[in-house]
Design an enzyme around this catalytic site. Structure first.
Site, short mmCIF file in Angstrom:
data_model
loop_
_atom_site.label_atom_id
_atom_site.label_comp_id
_atom_site.label_asym_id
_atom_site.label_seq_id
_atom_site.Cartn_x
_atom_site.Cartn_y
_atom_site.Cartn_z
N ARG A 246 0.86 -1.18 0.00
CA ARG A 246 0.00 0.00 0.00
C ARG A 246 0.89 1.23 0.00
NH1 ARG A 246 -3.20 -3.17 -1.29
NH2 ARG A 246 -5.27 -3.65 -0.42
N ASP A 269 4.44 0.02 -7.43
CA ASP A 269 3.17 -0.36 -8.06
C ASP A 269 2.00 0.29 -7.33
OD1 ASP A 269 1.76 -1.98 -10.07
OD2 ASP A 269 0.96 -3.06 -8.33
N GLU A 274 -2.95 7.73 -4.56
CA GLU A 274 -3.12 6.88 -5.73
C GLU A 274 -4.47 7.18 -6.38
OE1 GLU A 274 -1.60 2.63 -5.88
OE2 GLU A 274 -3.78 2.30 -5.89
N HIS A 293 -0.57 -0.07 -10.40
CA HIS A 293 -1.26 -1.04 -9.54
C HIS A 293 -1.67 -2.29 -10.35
CE1 HIS A 293 -3.54 -1.07 -5.48
NE2 HIS A 293 -3.29 -2.32 -5.85
#
Length: 335
Positions: A246, A269, A274, A293
């Site tokens: 996360r 990622d 985000e 992601h």
């Protein structure tokens, strides 16, 4: 159960055929009384409302609303949730946990592609592939000679933060390679680390002593920005950070400052926030490798999640224990 329990899909409808291709859907319908034409994203929707009081099993996924008091009130017979995704924290507020639902998650299946992504990145980072790509592009008319210095994966020390489902799969995938692996996880003791084939380490020692660090801890109040400016400063020059967990676990501003010096490399990622704002410096830093992601299940990998749910439905049908039952007592310290 000898009869087919009444069930309902609760997820974003476009994901249904990816999770349950025709053969899996046919198997699922042999085990559950479920209509693929009825897919719910709002338990207050008048369309499926008449069916809700009879539902005993929910097959959930991305797009399912949380099972709060309102949802539970509309689902008085609900006993089992079969979740096609990983984490169920967002799906199960305290009231649903108190209801005594039996919940299964495909977290173990979703962990595999994340671990595969991580392994690929570890191998490429250790080989110096991303830095070589930049240099090769800048001097494209000359073939480089053999790389010198610290490039290579023989005996490289890799630090794993978090013995989560993903962290454990990464450790498993690293075994055939010539790595030394350290693990930081406050819930795993030295004997537990040895059973995984790794060495237990404190977080600061892991960061200071590893050339590649991969983050697999859950997002909790305790782990928020656990990789902060002070801890990034512990990482050796030329080392790399991978985050597939996360974004909140890493202090983004501190990471940008470190990357701007050229001292570290990061594979991200997930980010905080985000998605990143369009003007984020991370997009322009050559030592920041960003992916949107994608480490979790994508494309044909979604079938693996659907197959896990079908297998759980079969266990439910035969009265066998669910293989991937969520333990509510551990939920707050898992992903």
């Amino acid at each position: 159960m000898s009869r087919r329990p009444t069930a309902l899909f609760a997820m974003d409808a476009p994901n249904l055929p990816l999770l349950f291709p025709p053969d899996l859907l046919a198997r699922l319908r042999e085990l559950l009384d479920i209509d693929p034409a009825c897919v719910v994203t709002d338990f207050g929707d008048p369309g499926p409302r008449a069916r809700l009081p009879e539902v005993e099993v929910l097959v959930t996924g991305w797009g399912c609303p949380p099972l709060d008091d309102r949802a539970l009130g509309a689902l008085p017979r609900l006993r089992t949730v079969l979740h096609t995704g990983g984490t169920v924290k967002w799906l199960l507020p305290p009231e649903s946990r108190a209801r005594g639902l039996t919940v299964s998650s495909a977290a173990a299946q979703n962990a595999l592609p994340v671990a595969e992504y991580t392994l690929g990145m570890i191998l490429l980072l250790g080989k110096g592939a991303f830095a070589a790509r930049e240099h090769h592009g800048a001097d494209r008319h000359r073939m480089p000679g053999p790389a010198l210095g610290e490039v290579g994966n023989m005996g490289r020390r890799v630090g794993i933060i978090g013995a989560s489902a993903v962290g454990r799969r990464v450790i498993e995938l690293l075994r055939p390679f010539d790595f030394e692996v350290l693990l930081y996880d406050p819930y795993v003791d030295a004997a537990g680390a040895r059973s995984l084939g790794v060495r237990k380490s404190g977080l600061d020692d892991l960061l200071a002593g590893s050339s590649i660090v991969s983050v697999h801890a859950p997002a909790t109040p305790e782990t928020r920005r656990m990789i902060d400016a002070a801890r990034l400063a512990l990482m050796p020059d030329g080392s790399s950070l991978i985050n597939t967990a996360r974004g909140s676990l890493v202090d983004t501003e501190a990471l940008v400052r470190e990357l701007a010096t050229g001292r570290l490399t990061a594979v991200l990622d997930v980010t905080d926030p985000e998605p990143l704002p369009a003007d984020s410096p991370l997009f322009d830093l050559p030592n920041a490798i960003l992916t949107p992601h994608i480490a979790g299940s994508q494309g044909n990998e979604l079938r693996r999640l659907g197959a896990a749910v079908v297998d759980e439905a079969e266990r439910l049908h035969t009265g066998a224990p669910l293989a991937h039952r969520v333990e509510f007592a551990r939920l707050d310290r898992t992903a």
